[in-house]
Design a protein around this motif. Sequence first.
Motif, PDB file in Angstrom:
ATOM      1  N   ALA B  24       0.824  -1.207   0.000  1.00 40.56           N
ATOM      2  CA  ALA B  24       0.000   0.000   0.000  1.00 40.56           C
ATOM      3  C   ALA B  24       0.854   1.251   0.000  1.00 40.56           C
ATOM      4  CB  ALA B  24      -0.914  -0.016   1.225  1.00 40.56           C
ATOM      5  N   GLY B  25       0.334   2.282  -0.603  1.00 38.07           N
ATOM      6  CA  GLY B  25       1.026   3.566  -0.596  1.00 38.07           C
ATOM      7  C   GLY B  25       2.198   3.630  -1.549  1.00 38.07           C
ATOM      8  N   TYR B  26       2.119   2.917  -2.670  1.00 36.27           N
ATOM      9  CA  TYR B  26       3.212   2.841  -3.634  1.00 36.27           C
ATOM     10  C   TYR B  26       3.021   3.902  -4.713  1.00 36.27           C
ATOM     11  CZ  TYR B  26       6.764   0.267  -6.309  1.00 36.27           C
ATOM     12  OH  TYR B  26       7.891  -0.115  -6.971  1.00 36.27           O
ATOM     13  N   LEU B  27       3.776   4.974  -4.642  1.00 35.16           N
ATOM     14  CA  LEU B  27       3.623   6.057  -5.617  1.00 35.16           C
ATOM     15  C   LEU B  27       4.823   6.089  -6.569  1.00 35.16           C
ATOM     16  CD1 LEU B  27       2.402   9.001  -3.335  1.00 35.16           C
ATOM     17  CD2 LEU B  27       1.056   7.252  -4.474  1.00 35.16           C
ATOM     18  N   THR B  28       4.545   6.338  -7.835  1.00 29.50           N
ATOM     19  CA  THR B  28       5.640   6.412  -8.804  1.00 29.50           C
ATOM     20  C   THR B  28       5.690   7.746  -9.543  1.00 29.50           C
ATOM     21  OG1 THR B  28       4.232   5.354 -10.433  1.00 29.50           O
ATOM     22  CG2 THR B  28       5.745   3.932  -9.241  1.00 29.50           C
ATOM     23  N   THR B  29       4.599   8.498  -9.503  1.00 29.37           N
ATOM     24  CA  THR B  29       4.603   9.781 -10.219  1.00 29.37           C
ATOM     25  C   THR B  29       4.095  10.890  -9.306  1.00 29.37           C
ATOM     26  OG1 THR B  29       2.387   9.296 -11.059  1.00 29.37           O
ATOM     27  CG2 THR B  29       4.230   8.818 -12.528  1.00 29.37           C
ATOM     28  N   VAL B  30       4.584  12.099  -9.551  1.00 30.71           N
ATOM     29  CA  VAL B  30       4.135  13.248  -8.753  1.00 30.71           C
ATOM     30  C   VAL B  30       3.026  13.984  -9.505  1.00 30.71           C
ATOM     31  CG1 VAL B  30       6.353  13.553  -7.613  1.00 30.71           C
ATOM     32  CG2 VAL B  30       5.897  14.754  -9.758  1.00 30.71           C
TER      33      VAL B  30
END
Lengths: 297, 97
Positions: B24-30
């Motif tokens: 969970a909470g896996y971000l790859t782009t802003v």
Amino acid sequence: MANKTAESISREEFFYGHKACAGCGGSLAVRAALKVLGPNAVSVLPAGCMSAVGFNFPQLCFSNNSIISTFAGTASMLTGVEAGLRARGIKEFTAVGFAGDGGTADIGIQALSGAIDRNDNIIYICYDNEAYMNTGIQKSGLTPFGAKTTTTPAGSNIHGNIRPKKNMFEIAAAHDIPYAATASVGYISDFIQKVQKASQIQGTKYIHVIAPCPTGWGVAPDETVDIAKEVVDCGLWYLAEYENGEFRLNHKPKEFTSVEAYLKKQGRFKHLTDDDIRIITASRDKKWEYIGKNFAL
Amino acid sequence: MRPYIREKKSFTFDEVPENTSFEAGYLTTVNSGWRSIRPVVNTQKCVGCEQCYLYCPDGVISVKDGKAAIDYDFCKGCGICAKICRIGAIEMEAERK
């Protein structure tokens, strides 16, 4: 300066980096509710804005466990999540669903009705942006009278939606549900308190929160919160609770602000004539007469 | 903890998980590229009342040392914070390259 509401919820963020439009009311409702429920919340989201903006593989914007359900099955999946975790002996969790107005009042109403009937221990939050916004603004059962959507266009003959908004709050209450409430993202402390209250109650809880959509309503992104306040202040929405078989009004505006001012701020109501506004004002007054008779203060 | 940016990997179809996604909470782009205006906090005026923190739809405002602080990686520049601030401590400024 201490802020009581801010102190009462988690400092962590559980819905972060999502791809919702700037100023999205729905994402504010989801964020606030998850900050109340904490890391042990298991959220279920049907097809709709919040699942479209939260799960863009490999990006996962939830930092609690989260799953996408079928469009019609938010409440039934919540039932399954709750039963499954209970069967595995897990005690510390909250099964919470976030469905839009279409996923609640039209497509998911049967599953929701079933879950309330079984009195499953779940929280169902309907973030109501008053149309199917994710697919490009089509009318739902919760679109108010007069609103222009792509399926209820405004012409010279018919001025947008010809049907009133379905009364989902009282439909949920009519099941004799343990707890139901209405809220607005414009009154976020009230919404947060209601989610807190719901998390303490055993059985099915239903919270209906107005969450303006700048894109679909035709307002500027920074007006989301103001317009969500104004819909309550002008009397077209109300903050109430249903508990132990009784309705209670939480907030009674001393004097209603202008319905016309509220409507004319929004692109979806721009076409309304004075007659249409009189119809809307009359239906508001009738509703408040009903509230005055049947709701405790 | 809040979801945070990870190293971006490229995937082949075989590597895509069949069931659950990543943790969970896996971000790859802003989201910073969405912005045409940005909120700027005047720390002289800010009293830390946390209204902007409560009403931010993206949760990018936190309170550090009693003042509002903004995570510009994920702020979309909607302007709700500037409007909710009763003492005018947040102003929206044009985004310059």
